[in-house]
Motif scaffolding. Structure first.
Motif, PDB file in Angstrom:
ATOM      1  N   MET A   1       0.850  -1.190   0.000  1.00 17.76           N
ATOM      2  CA  MET A   1       0.000   0.000   0.000  1.00 17.76           C
ATOM      3  C   MET A   1       0.891   1.247   0.000  1.00 17.76           C
ATOM      4  O   MET A   1       1.927   1.291   0.671  1.00 17.76           O
ATOM      5  N   ASN A   2       0.485   2.265  -0.737  1.00 17.52           N
ATOM      6  CA  ASN A   2       1.218   3.512  -0.826  1.00 17.52           C
ATOM      7  C   ASN A   2       1.467   4.108   0.560  1.00 17.52           C
ATOM      8  O   ASN A   2       0.569   4.154   1.407  1.00 17.52           O
ATOM      9  N   GLU A   3       2.703   4.572   0.792  1.00 22.48           N
ATOM     10  CA  GLU A   3       3.090   5.083   2.108  1.00 22.48           C
ATOM     11  C   GLU A   3       2.230   6.263   2.542  1.00 22.48           C
ATOM     12  O   GLU A   3       1.833   6.383   3.712  1.00 22.48           O
ATOM     13  N   ASN A   4       1.899   7.153   1.609  1.00 20.24           N
ATOM     14  CA  ASN A   4       1.075   8.307   1.944  1.00 20.24           C
ATOM     15  C   ASN A   4      -0.340   7.885   2.322  1.00 20.24           C
ATOM     16  O   ASN A   4      -0.955   8.480   3.218  1.00 20.24           O
ATOM     17  N   LEU A   5      -0.849   6.860   1.646  1.00 21.08           N
ATOM     18  CA  LEU A   5      -2.180   6.362   1.970  1.00 21.08           C
ATOM     19  C   LEU A   5      -2.199   5.726   3.356  1.00 21.08           C
ATOM     20  O   LEU A   5      -3.143   5.898   4.120  1.00 21.08           O
ATOM     21  N   VAL A   6      -1.133   5.005   3.678  1.00 21.22           N
ATOM     22  CA  VAL A   6      -1.031   4.392   5.006  1.00 21.22           C
ATOM     23  C   VAL A   6      -1.056   5.470   6.088  1.00 21.22           C
ATOM     24  O   VAL A   6      -1.778   5.361   7.075  1.00 21.22           O
ATOM     25  N   LYS A   7      -0.260   6.532   5.895  1.00 22.47           N
ATOM     26  CA  LYS A   7      -0.221   7.619   6.871  1.00 22.47           C
ATOM     27  C   LYS A   7      -1.572   8.304   6.984  1.00 22.47           C
ATOM     28  O   LYS A   7      -2.036   8.623   8.083  1.00 22.47           O
ATOM     29  N   ARG A  14      -7.630   7.691  13.629  1.00 26.14           N
ATOM     30  CA  ARG A  14      -7.638   8.395  14.916  1.00 26.14           C
ATOM     31  C   ARG A  14      -8.824   9.346  15.013  1.00 26.14           C
ATOM     32  O   ARG A  14      -9.456   9.471  16.078  1.00 26.14           O
ATOM     33  N   THR A  15      -9.161   9.995  13.907  1.00 20.42           N
ATOM     34  CA  THR A  15     -10.311  10.898  13.887  1.00 20.42           C
ATOM     35  C   THR A  15     -11.608  10.136  14.120  1.00 20.42           C
ATOM     36  O   THR A  15     -12.463  10.554  14.920  1.00 20.42           O
ATOM     37  N   VAL A  16     -11.759   9.015  13.428  1.00 17.26           N
ATOM     38  CA  VAL A  16     -12.973   8.206  13.577  1.00 17.26           C
ATOM     39  C   VAL A  16     -13.075   7.644  14.988  1.00 17.26           C
ATOM     40  O   VAL A  16     -14.156   7.627  15.596  1.00 17.26           O
ATOM     41  N   ILE A  17     -11.961   7.190  15.546  1.00 17.30           N
ATOM     42  CA  ILE A  17     -11.959   6.638  16.910  1.00 17.30           C
ATOM     43  C   ILE A  17     -12.390   7.701  17.926  1.00 17.30           C
ATOM     44  O   ILE A  17     -13.163   7.408  18.854  1.00 17.30           O
ATOM     45  N   LYS A  18     -11.930   8.939  17.751  1.00 17.61           N
ATOM     46  CA  LYS A  18     -12.382  10.021  18.631  1.00 17.61           C
ATOM     47  C   LYS A  18     -13.885  10.226  18.502  1.00 17.61           C
ATOM     48  O   LYS A  18     -14.582  10.472  19.494  1.00 17.61           O
ATOM     49  N   ALA A  30      -6.057  -1.341  13.350  1.00 15.65           N
ATOM     50  CA  ALA A  30      -5.163  -2.455  13.004  1.00 15.65           C
ATOM     51  C   ALA A  30      -4.531  -2.178  11.654  1.00 15.65           C
ATOM     52  O   ALA A  30      -5.214  -1.782  10.707  1.00 15.65           O
ATOM     53  N   ALA A  31      -3.232  -2.393  11.560  1.00 17.82           N
ATOM     54  CA  ALA A  31      -2.493  -2.088  10.335  1.00 17.82           C
ATOM     55  C   ALA A  31      -2.801  -3.062   9.211  1.00 17.82           C
ATOM     56  O   ALA A  31      -2.623  -2.742   8.035  1.00 17.82           O
ATOM     57  N   PHE A 193     -25.205   6.796  18.894  1.00 15.24           N
ATOM     58  CA  PHE A 193     -24.808   6.853  20.296  1.00 15.24           C
ATOM     59  C   PHE A 193     -25.151   5.522  20.948  1.00 15.24           C
ATOM     60  O   PHE A 193     -26.069   4.820  20.513  1.00 15.24           O
ATOM     61  N   SER A 194     -24.400   5.175  21.989  1.00 13.82           N
ATOM     62  CA  SER A 194     -24.678   3.954  22.741  1.00 13.82           C
ATOM     63  C   SER A 194     -24.926   4.312  24.199  1.00 13.82           C
ATOM     64  O   SER A 194     -24.069   4.908  24.852  1.00 13.82           O
ATOM     65  N   HIS A 195     -26.101   3.932  24.731  1.00 15.34           N
ATOM     66  CA  HIS A 195     -26.381   4.185  26.138  1.00 15.34           C
ATOM     67  C   HIS A 195     -25.451   3.388  27.038  1.00 15.34           C
ATOM     68  O   HIS A 195     -25.097   3.831  28.134  1.00 15.34           O
ATOM     69  N   VAL A 196     -25.055   2.203  26.584  1.00 16.56           N
ATOM     70  CA  VAL A 196     -24.146   1.352  27.360  1.00 16.56           C
ATOM     71  C   VAL A 196     -22.718   1.657  26.926  1.00 16.56           C
ATOM     72  O   VAL A 196     -22.336   1.366  25.785  1.00 16.56           O
ATOM     73  N   PRO A 197     -21.905   2.232  27.800  1.00 22.46           N
ATOM     74  CA  PRO A 197     -20.538   2.601  27.411  1.00 22.46           C
ATOM     75  C   PRO A 197     -19.723   1.404  26.917  1.00 22.46           C
ATOM     76  O   PRO A 197     -19.711   0.346  27.551  1.00 22.46           O
ATOM     77  N   ASN A 198     -19.091   1.582  25.775  1.00 22.53           N
ATOM     78  CA  ASN A 198     -18.153   0.602  25.210  1.00 22.53           C
ATOM     79  C   ASN A 198     -18.788  -0.747  24.870  1.00 22.53           C
ATOM     80  O   ASN A 198     -18.071  -1.725  24.658  1.00 22.53           O
ATOM     81  N   ARG A 199     -20.096  -0.811  24.811  1.00 23.60           N
ATOM     82  CA  ARG A 199     -20.753  -2.049  24.363  1.00 23.60           C
ATOM     83  C   ARG A 199     -20.375  -2.341  22.912  1.00 23.60           C
ATOM     84  O   ARG A 199     -20.131  -3.495  22.540  1.00 23.60           O
ATOM     85  N   ILE A 200     -20.340  -1.304  22.084  1.00 25.64           N
ATOM     86  CA  ILE A 200     -19.976  -1.453  20.680  1.00 25.64           C
ATOM     87  C   ILE A 200     -18.508  -1.115  20.512  1.00 25.64           C
ATOM     88  O   ILE A 200     -18.063  -0.023  20.883  1.00 25.64           O
ATOM     89  N   LYS A 201     -17.756  -2.066  19.987  1.00 23.84           N
ATOM     90  CA  LYS A 201     -16.328  -1.922  19.785  1.00 23.84           C
ATOM     91  C   LYS A 201     -16.034  -2.064  18.294  1.00 23.84           C
ATOM     92  O   LYS A 201     -16.490  -3.021  17.676  1.00 23.84           O
ATOM     93  N   VAL A 202     -15.276  -1.152  17.740  1.00 25.47           N
ATOM     94  CA  VAL A 202     -15.009  -1.129  16.305  1.00 25.47           C
ATOM     95  C   VAL A 202     -13.499  -1.215  16.062  1.00 25.47           C
ATOM     96  O   VAL A 202     -12.746  -0.364  16.539  1.00 25.47           O
ATOM     97  N   ILE A 203     -13.076  -2.246  15.348  1.00 24.02           N
ATOM     98  CA  ILE A 203     -11.684  -2.339  14.917  1.00 24.02           C
ATOM     99  C   ILE A 203     -11.605  -1.869  13.467  1.00 24.02           C
ATOM    100  O   ILE A 203     -12.161  -2.515  12.569  1.00 24.02           O
ATOM    101  N   LEU A 204     -10.940  -0.746  13.249  1.00 26.81           N
ATOM    102  CA  LEU A 204     -10.733  -0.219  11.905  1.00 26.81           C
ATOM    103  C   LEU A 204      -9.483  -0.879  11.335  1.00 26.81           C
ATOM    104  O   LEU A 204      -8.423  -0.855  11.963  1.00 26.81           O
ATOM    105  N   VAL A 205      -9.608  -1.463  10.161  1.00 24.96           N
ATOM    106  CA  VAL A 205      -8.510  -2.228   9.577  1.00 24.96           C
ATOM    107  C   VAL A 205      -8.012  -1.535   8.314  1.00 24.96           C
ATOM    108  O   VAL A 205      -8.799  -1.178   7.434  1.00 24.96           O
ATOM    109  N   ASN A 206      -6.699  -1.372   8.209  1.00 27.66           N
ATOM    110  CA  ASN A 206      -6.107  -0.715   7.052  1.00 27.66           C
ATOM    111  C   ASN A 206      -6.060  -1.670   5.859  1.00 27.66           C
ATOM    112  O   ASN A 206      -4.997  -1.975   5.304  1.00 27.66           O
TER     113      ASN A 206
END
Length: 211
Positions: A1-7, A14-18, A30-31, A193-206
């Motif tokens: 994968m292109n280095e610029n795309l990876v970065k 990080r933006t989506v996780i926030k 996950a890389a 939104f989730s009323h139950v904190p951290n019930r939904i967990k999302v792994i973003l994969v590159n």
């Protein structure tokens, strides 16, 4: 994968996780597929009851296979011998410890959009299982909630529709807002939104995963 795309993907993740965290959900990055599998197994305690719908993304990282080999109570509908047994297991899945899924699209600020036919997947995401763990390729991230709905309906659904016979989109490649008896677009779930904190967990994969 292109280095610029990876970065760029690392920054975007990080933006989506926030965004997810601001909505009472958890996000991880996950890389690659191997790292995603490792993270998923770290998040699921041994002995947990686990099920899933028809997600291609969880299969792409090898998660079902790894769970079958581990110390878990796996509710795998694909192993059912009859339609009745399958239907019963799908109901049992609504009360499992971990429900595995992906999502059709996610906005940059963490809104999840899913379109479903039988609705077992969107039902489990919205209520029931103690935890929902999503494996989501970076290809599913879009600008806004409106863009997420458009991607789910006009991109993901017609691609997914190719797996089924008798659907208009399977012939044309274009959503026709069908009312086909076999429609895979019966229910739309927008999770903001989730009323139950951290019930939904999302792994973003590159990686490009799923539809």
């Amino acid at each position: 994968m292109n280095e610029n795309l990876v970065k760029r993907n690392e920054c975007l993740a990080r933006t989506v996780i926030k965004g997810l965290e601001s909505r009472n959900m958890s996000g991880y990055y996950a890389a690659d597929k191997e790292e995603a599998l490792k993270q998923a197994l770290q998040l699921i305690p041994e002995g947990s009851s686990i099920s899933w719908g028809g997600s291609m993304s969880i299969k792409a990282i090898g998660l079902p296979e790894a769970l079958h080999k581990g110390n878990y109570k796996v509710l795998d509908r694909d192993l059912c011998a009859t339609p009745e047994e399958k239907a019963e297991m799908m109901h049992q899945a609504l009360n499992c410890d971990y429900f595995l899924a992906s999502c059709n699209a996610i906005s940059e600020d963490g809104i999840l959009v899913n379109i479903d036919g039988n609705a077992n997947r969107v039902a489990a995401i919205s209520y029931g299982p103690e935890n929902v763990l999503m494996i989501v390729g970076m290809n599913k991230i879009v600008r806004s909630a409106e863009d997420a709905y458009a991607r789910a309906k006009y991109v993901a659904a017609p691609i997914n529709g190719q797996r089924f016979e008798g659907l208009p989109c399977a012939k044309t490649g274009v959503c026709s807002n069908c009312k086909s008896p076999k429609s895979i677009c019966c229910q739309t779930l927008i999770t903001r939104f989730s009323h139950v904190p951290n019930r939904i967990k999302v792994i973003l994969v590159n990686e490009e995963l799923g539809f």
